[in-house]
Design a protein around this motif. Structure first.
Motif, short mmCIF file in Angstrom:
data_model
loop_
_atom_site.label_atom_id
_atom_site.label_comp_id
_atom_site.label_asym_id
_atom_site.label_seq_id
_atom_site.Cartn_x
_atom_site.Cartn_y
_atom_site.Cartn_z
N ILE A 17 8.61 -1.67 -14.59
CA ILE A 17 8.92 -0.26 -14.80
C ILE A 17 8.58 0.56 -13.56
N ALA A 18 7.38 0.30 -13.00
CA ALA A 18 6.97 1.03 -11.80
C ALA A 18 7.89 0.75 -10.64
N ARG A 19 8.27 -0.52 -10.50
CA ARG A 19 9.14 -0.88 -9.38
C ARG A 19 10.51 -0.23 -9.53
N LEU A 206 8.75 3.21 7.56
CA LEU A 206 7.43 2.67 7.86
C LEU A 206 6.89 1.89 6.67
N GLY A 207 6.22 0.78 6.99
CA GLY A 207 5.43 0.09 5.99
C GLY A 207 6.19 -0.85 5.08
N LYS A 208 7.50 -1.04 5.27
CA LYS A 208 8.26 -1.94 4.41
C LYS A 208 9.41 -2.56 5.20
N TYR A 209 9.58 -3.87 5.05
CA TYR A 209 10.68 -4.53 5.74
C TYR A 209 12.01 -3.99 5.22
N HIS A 210 12.92 -3.72 6.14
CA HIS A 210 14.24 -3.22 5.78
C HIS A 210 15.22 -3.63 6.87
N PHE A 211 16.50 -3.42 6.60
CA PHE A 211 17.53 -3.60 7.63
C PHE A 211 18.38 -2.34 7.65
N ASP A 212 19.03 -2.08 8.78
CA ASP A 212 19.79 -0.85 8.96
C ASP A 212 21.26 -1.07 8.60
N LEU A 213 21.83 -0.06 7.95
CA LEU A 213 23.25 -0.09 7.62
C LEU A 213 23.92 1.19 8.10
N SER A 258 10.07 -6.30 -0.06
CA SER A 258 8.65 -6.59 0.15
C SER A 258 8.46 -7.69 1.18
N ALA A 259 7.28 -7.68 1.80
CA ALA A 259 6.95 -8.73 2.77
C ALA A 259 6.99 -10.10 2.12
N GLU A 260 6.54 -10.18 0.87
CA GLU A 260 6.54 -11.46 0.16
C GLU A 260 7.94 -12.02 0.05
N GLU A 261 8.90 -11.17 -0.31
CA GLU A 261 10.29 -11.61 -0.43
C GLU A 261 10.85 -12.05 0.92
N PHE A 289 15.65 -7.99 9.49
CA PHE A 289 14.56 -7.27 8.85
C PHE A 289 13.53 -6.83 9.88
N HIS A 290 13.08 -5.58 9.74
CA HIS A 290 12.11 -5.03 10.68
C HIS A 290 11.39 -3.88 10.00
N MET A 291 10.33 -3.40 10.62
CA MET A 291 9.66 -2.20 10.11
C MET A 291 8.75 -1.64 11.19
N GLY A 292 8.49 -0.36 11.09
CA GLY A 292 7.41 0.24 11.84
C GLY A 292 6.19 0.26 10.94
#
Length: 324
Positions: A17-19, A206-213, A258-261, A289-292
């Protein structure tokens, strides 16, 4: 009344639910920007929906036009950089580190940033001088995680010289195809601060892996304008993640995971944390995947020059989000 810990199934339900609630909030915060992009350029929607999938990306990459062999590169400020080595590293790893701005250039940009008011958290209503960051947080009554300059960066001759350096376009053209064009130029601060919401972190990437679109094919050059160590919010890139993507990460509307994923797919040894002196530059394929990371001790000052194959936004300065 007796309080008890939920069982495992209950805990999992609460976590879900939180996610999901966080997911909906992130999507809702981006809707004004998505609608603005769609109104300006209807071709944005198929890119946004399909460019996250590997079959569509590979098909689009087949349209990359080769650079003419006779292409001449003008004088560059980046002495000793082998273009073919950079492009080769980008194709295999998605990342090349080893560019260096001349001291006179990165020092001039840093001086400009120190004396010029920036806009907090991408919001043009939150204007302050970087040295007054703590006072600005008290004045506006909220944490200020970032400070962007938007079009003001074009008033800095050194920053304009970097974005116009012919080697950057040459690398981009040999990687993206001859259609490569400048689409982003940014200078911004990331500040150590407390009480930052997940929404502000997501907005600041910041703080989470992501990719740019932002486009079908992109390349981004980054330069540190102050020394960056592990306490200054270094950039992190997951090597090789630009070339493959599990189905789950292709079918979700969210680009952050998430970093785990992420590390479960690409391996614990795949991330590269980039630290170094002022002037250090690196270039990446931002579909990887990258992040600041969030600074914990000293502010990070950074410049980005990005290339793509589609026209940039005319309404907003290089992808500036719409804040309401």
């Amino acid at each position: 009344m007796t309080l008890s810990s939920p069982d495992k199934s209950g805990a999992a339900s609460l976590e879900a639910i939180a996610r999901n609630g966080g997911t909906l909030r992130r999507i809702a915060a981006r809707i004004p920007t998505y609608l603005s992009d769609l109104r300006e350029n209807p071709a944005w929607l198929p890119m946004f929906m399909l460019a996250r999938t590997m079959p569509a990306r590979r098909l689009h990459w087949r349209g990359a036009k080769p650079v003419r062999p006779a292409r001449n590169v003008g004088e560059t400020m980046f002495a000793g950089v082998d273009r073919d080595a950079v492009v080769g590293a980008l194709r295999t790893e998605g990342l090349y580190s080893g560019l260096m701005l001349p001291a006179a250039i990165h020092e001039e940009i840093a001086r400009f940033a120190e004396r010029t008011p920036c806009f907090g958290n991408f919001d043009r209503r939150l204007e302050f001088l970087p040295e007054k960051h703590a006072d600005a947080e008290k004045h506006f009554g909220r944490p200020l995680l970032s400070g962007h300059y938007f079009e003001r960066v074009l008033d800095c001759n050194a920053a304009v010289a970097v974005q116009r350096d012919p080697l950057l376009l040459d690398i981009a053209a040999h990687y993206l195809g001859s259609q490569a064009k400048l689409i982003t130029t940014r200078v911004w601060w990331s500040f150590p601060t407390g009480g930052v919401s997940d929404a502000d972190k997501n907005m600041a990437s910041l703080g989470k892996y992501h990719f740019d679109l932002d486009d079908w094919r992109m390349l981004k050059f980054f330069f540190y304008l102050v020394p960056v160590d592990n306490d200054t919010g270094p950039h992190v890139y997951v090597r090789g993640s630009h070339n493959r993507r599990i189905l789950k990460h292709q079918l979700t509307l969210l680009v952050g995971h998430s970093a785990e994923e992420v590390l479960g797919v690409y391996g614990e040894q795949s991330p590269v944390t980039l630290t170094g002196q002022a002037g250090l530059g690196f270039v990446e394929d931002p579909f990887g995947f990258h992040m600041g990371t969030v600074p914990t001790r000293t502010p990070r000052l950074m410049m980005e020059v990005g290339f793509g194959v589609s026209p940039p936004s005319r309404r907003r300065f290089h992808g500036e989000p719409v804040i309401r």
